[in-house]
Design a protein around this motif. Structure first.
Motif, PDB file in Angstrom:
ATOM      1  N   THR A 112       1.161   5.236   0.506  1.00  0.00           N
ATOM      2  CA  THR A 112       0.486   6.317   1.203  1.00  0.00           C
ATOM      3  C   THR A 112       1.128   7.636   0.802  1.00  0.00           C
ATOM      4  O   THR A 112       2.333   7.817   0.921  1.00  0.00           O
ATOM      5  N   GLN A 148       0.846  -1.176   0.000  1.00  0.00           N
ATOM      6  CA  GLN A 148       0.000   0.000   0.000  1.00  0.00           C
ATOM      7  C   GLN A 148       0.890   1.236   0.000  1.00  0.00           C
ATOM      8  O   GLN A 148       1.784   1.376   0.834  1.00  0.00           O
ATOM      9  N   LYS A 178      -4.374   6.782  -0.781  1.00  0.00           N
ATOM     10  CA  LYS A 178      -3.755   5.460  -0.644  1.00  0.00           C
ATOM     11  C   LYS A 178      -4.123   4.612  -1.852  1.00  0.00           C
ATOM     12  O   LYS A 178      -5.248   4.670  -2.333  1.00  0.00           O
ATOM     13  N   VAL A 231      -2.734   0.691  -4.060  1.00  0.00           N
ATOM     14  CA  VAL A 231      -1.948  -0.539  -3.978  1.00  0.00           C
ATOM     15  C   VAL A 231      -1.121  -0.692  -5.252  1.00  0.00           C
ATOM     16  O   VAL A 231      -1.594  -0.431  -6.352  1.00  0.00           O
ATOM     17  N   GLU A 278       6.266  -1.269   2.649  1.00  0.00           N
ATOM     18  CA  GLU A 278       5.359  -0.124   2.663  1.00  0.00           C
ATOM     19  C   GLU A 278       6.049   1.047   1.973  1.00  0.00           C
ATOM     20  O   GLU A 278       7.255   1.232   2.116  1.00  0.00           O
TER      21      GLU A 278
END
Length: 65
Positions: free
Chosen positions: A15, A13, A21, A23, A30
């Motif tokens: 951010t 994911q 957000k 994928v 991350e």
């Protein structure tokens, strides 16, 4: 090709600093980014066309002879 030398490729994911957000695939666990397609000026249409216009006018003035 040699086996067992490649890192694991997983869905992670992402951010953004704006809170968006989504994928994507990566070898990291991350991802955090400062700018994404939801907040980047090029994609939102809020880019500064003034500086671009000045450059084009300068180019045309120089080479219009």
């Amino acid at each position: 090709m040699r086996e067992n030398i490649h890192p694991d490729y997983n869905e992670v994911q992402v951010t953004c600093g704006c809170g968006n957000k989504f994928v994507t695939g990566s070898v990291k666990k991350e991802l955090r980014v400062d700018v994404c397609s939801k907040c980047h000026p090029f994609y939102t249409g809020q880019q500064r066309a003034i500086s671009v216009g000045g450059r084009i006018e300068k180019f045309n003035k120089r080479y219009s002879k």
